[in-house]
Structures are given as structure tokens and as C-alpha cells.
Design a protein around this motif. Structure first.
Motif, PDB file in Angstrom:
ATOM      1  N   HIS A  66       0.897  -0.937  -0.358  1.00  0.00           N
ATOM      2  CA  HIS A  66       0.226  -0.483  -0.068  1.00  0.00           C
ATOM      3  C   HIS A  66       0.743   1.414   0.321  1.00  0.00           C
ATOM      4  CE1 HIS A  66      -3.545  -2.420   0.891  1.00  0.00           C
ATOM      5  NE2 HIS A  66      -3.002  -1.928   1.818  1.00  0.00           N
ATOM      6  N   ASN A  67       2.026   1.199   0.483  1.00  0.00           N
ATOM      7  CA  ASN A  67       2.937   2.461   0.377  1.00  0.00           C
ATOM      8  C   ASN A  67       4.657   2.353  -0.232  1.00  0.00           C
ATOM      9  OD1 ASN A  67       4.593   1.377   2.264  1.00  0.00           O
ATOM     10  ND2 ASN A  67       2.998   1.643   3.879  1.00  0.00           N
ATOM     11  N   ASP A  68       5.246   2.919  -0.704  1.00  0.00           N
ATOM     12  CA  ASP A  68       5.982   2.477  -0.914  1.00  0.00           C
ATOM     13  C   ASP A  68       7.197   1.834  -0.286  1.00  0.00           C
ATOM     14  OD1 ASP A  68       5.874   4.810  -3.483  1.00  0.00           O
ATOM     15  OD2 ASP A  68       6.521   5.989  -2.512  1.00  0.00           O
ATOM     16  N   ASP A  69       7.285   2.142   1.092  1.00  0.00           N
ATOM     17  CA  ASP A  69       8.235   1.151   1.501  1.00  0.00           C
ATOM     18  C   ASP A  69       7.549  -0.162   1.716  1.00  0.00           C
ATOM     19  OD1 ASP A  69      10.375   0.729   4.034  1.00  0.00           O
ATOM     20  OD2 ASP A  69       8.972  -0.417   5.066  1.00  0.00           O
ATOM     21  N   GLU A  70       6.506  -0.861   1.486  1.00  0.00           N
ATOM     22  CA  GLU A  70       5.824  -1.709   0.796  1.00  0.00           C
ATOM     23  C   GLU A  70       6.600  -2.615  -0.201  1.00  0.00           C
ATOM     24  OE1 GLU A  70       2.250  -2.184   2.059  1.00  0.00           O
ATOM     25  OE2 GLU A  70       2.608  -2.078   4.309  1.00  0.00           O
ATOM     26  N   ARG A  71       6.696  -1.231  -0.608  1.00  0.00           N
ATOM     27  CA  ARG A  71       6.683  -2.309  -2.466  1.00  0.00           C
ATOM     28  C   ARG A  71       8.381  -2.445  -2.859  1.00  0.00           C
ATOM     29  NH1 ARG A  71       2.924   3.082  -3.211  1.00  0.00           N
ATOM     30  NH2 ARG A  71       0.693   2.159  -3.912  1.00  0.00           N
TER      31      ARG A  71
ATOM     32  N   ASP B 253      13.595   3.872  -3.995  1.00  0.00           N
ATOM     33  CA  ASP B 253      13.954   4.165  -3.007  1.00  0.00           C
ATOM     34  C   ASP B 253      15.839   3.789  -2.998  1.00  0.00           C
ATOM     35  OD1 ASP B 253      15.337   4.582   0.268  1.00  0.00           O
ATOM     36  OD2 ASP B 253      14.640   2.912   0.976  1.00  0.00           O
TER      37      ASP B 253
END
Length: 280
Positions: A9-14, A51
Motif C-alpha cells: 500500500h505504500n512505497d516502503d512496502e513496495r 528508494d
């Protein structure tokens, strides 16, 4: 992994999902086609856009390059982890990987088989035979003639190397009482030292007497005075063919497996000793 990607659901998880894909590609590379590394590189580029400072991304991409012996690229990624990451676990893993790369560079594997074997944390008798013959050119000790192959070796990828290793007539590389070579057995540090000490004696001939000729007291905390391979371990150690596992605790690890890079480093030391004795 596909389900995890859909649930991010967010960049960190992606990024974490993409790192997971890199680890899967690397771990399953033998089951994937030859393009698995290009999948790693594509996934790395995707994750970097999200990232570019992710230490885990650097580390696992470096590990993928290391697995195919692209050591320069691997080193660059591990250097970034060591120099810029605040993650103590990844920092330690990167330092270990960099130390291993330094050892591989010192061992100088020259063949495709050697480059694969030096990456292994343990080697088999078949792989040891391969290092001795392909990398160490030890076939000269067998006069270039292979021995008859045991039944459990026929069809093995390293059958030719095993035949020459047996023909060297060195204790530790012979067939057992049932006529089997046991090519997939792991090689312990004790067994390795026994073979290398015997090879050194054969390679040097009468040109130089090896020290020590007798060992009465074990200098190692994990070996007793009456162990059969103590003398071989001492010869291997004193001639640069083996290193202690821990100098501080005086452990030599006789029953621990020998790693691929340690085995090849010892073979290089053997070569130097023989070359020096022959004035090369």
C-alpha cells in the motif's frame, strides 16, 4: 510474491516486495532460465526509483552478483552497505561478504568450475578433486594417467578429475574398502589437511624435509594430543595451506567442513612451496 505485490500500500512496502523478488530470483536461479540475473537487475532498477538508499536492496543485489562471480559489481554494492547503512545486521553481512571477496581474489580461481566452487561454504570430494586437477594442476603427481573409475563416479561431471585425483596415490583421495569414492561426501578440514600434507611430501620429494616430523602436544584447544590428523594439520598450518578458525581461542576445527575458498587458498600455498623447491 504476486499476492504480496498486490497488497503493498505504500512505497516502503513496495520496495520490500521488490527486494523479496530479488531474493527469490537469486535463491531459485537454478530453476529459472539464464535470464534470471536480468530479472534481478530490472527489479533493482524499479526499487531504486522508489528508494535509492535502501541498504537491503544494495545487499541482496550485491549477493546476486556475487553468486555469479561478478565480484567487482558485488563489491560496489557491499561497499555501499558498509559505508552508508545504519543497519547492524546488514553491515555485518556486508563486511563478511567483502572479506570473502578479498579471499577469492587472493585464491585467483582460473577456471569456470573453480569460480563456482570457491563460493561454497563446504566442498565435496568430487569438488576437491576438481580444484586439485583443474586449478592446482596436480595431475602431474598422477603422471597424467587417470585411474579406473569406481562405479559411483561414472557419469559424474567431475569424473575425469576424480580419476586423476585417485591416480595421484595420495592417502585420502583413494577409494574405500568397497571400491567406492563417495564423490558427494563433504571434506572436513582434517581430511583436507591430510591430503595436502601428503601431496606436499610427494611434490617436494627429498628436496626439503617437512616440519614438524613428529608432534607430541596439540597446540589447538579442539584437538587432543593423540588425534590421527594432528601432524597433518600442523604441516598444513606451518606451510600456509590451512589457517586456524580462531587464533584467539586456538581452534582449528578439524571436523568442520573446508570451504571452497580456503581449499583453493591452500592449493595456491602448495603450488608456491613446490615451485620454490624446484627453483621456479
Amino acid at each position: 510474491m504476486q499476492q504480496a505485490e498486490s497488497l503493498a500500500h505504500n512505497d516502503d512496502e513496495r520496495v520490500q516486495v521488490l527486494i523479496g523478488f530479488i531474493r527469490v530470483y537469486s535463491g531459485c536461479r537454478e530453476k529459472l532460465d539464464a535470464n534470471w540475473l536480468s530479472l534481478v537487475e530490472k527489479t533493482y532498477r524499479q526499487a531504486r526509483q522508489i528508494d535509492s538508499q535502501n541498504a537491503a536492496l544494495w545487499y541482496y543485489t550485491g549477493a546476486a552478483y556475487k553468486s555469479v562471480s561478478d565480484l567487482d559489481r558485488a563489491k560496489a554494492f557491499f561497499d555501499d552497505v558498509r559505508d552508508y547503512s545504519n543497519d547492524p545486521f546488514l553491515n555485518e553481512k556486508a563486511k563478511e561478504a567483502l572479506a570473502h571477496i578479498k579471499e577469492i581474489a587472493a585464491a585467483k580461481p582460473a577456471t569456470e568450475a573453480g569460480k563456482k566452487i570457491v563460493l561454497k561454504s563446504f566442498i565435496t570430494r568430487a569438488e576437491f578433486s576438481c580444484l586439485l586437477i583443474q586449478e592446482g594442476k596436480a595431475a602431474s603427481l598422477a603422471s597424467g594417467r587417470a585411474a579406473a573409475l569406481p562405479a559411483d563416479v561414472k557419469g559424474h561431471p567431475y569424473a575425469a578429475e576424480i580419476g586423476l585425483a585417485i591416480a595421484m596415490g595420495v592417502p585420502g583421495m583413494e577409494v574405500d574398502e568397497k571400491g567406492a569414492f563417495r564423490p558427494e561426501d563433504k571434506v572436513t578440514r582434517c581430511q583436507y589437511a591430510g591430503v595436502m600434507a601428503a601431496m606436499l611430501k610427494k611434490g617436494l620429494g627429498e628436496s626439503r624435509r617437512l616440519s614438524p616430523e613428529t608432534v607430541e602436544t596439540s597446540p589447538f584447544s579442539d584437538m587432543t594430543d593423540d588425534e590421527d590428523c594432528l601432524e597433518s594439520m600442523m604441516i598444513a598450518l606451518q606451510n600456509g595451506m590451512l589457517e586456524p578458525m580462531d587464533r584467539r581461542t586456538r581452534t582449528i576445527g578439524p571436523q568442520q567442513p573446508i570451504s571452497g575458498v580456503d581449499a583453493l587458498l591452500g592449493i595456491r600455498a602448495f603450488e608456491r612451496q613446490v615451485n620454490e623447491s624446484q627453483g621456479r
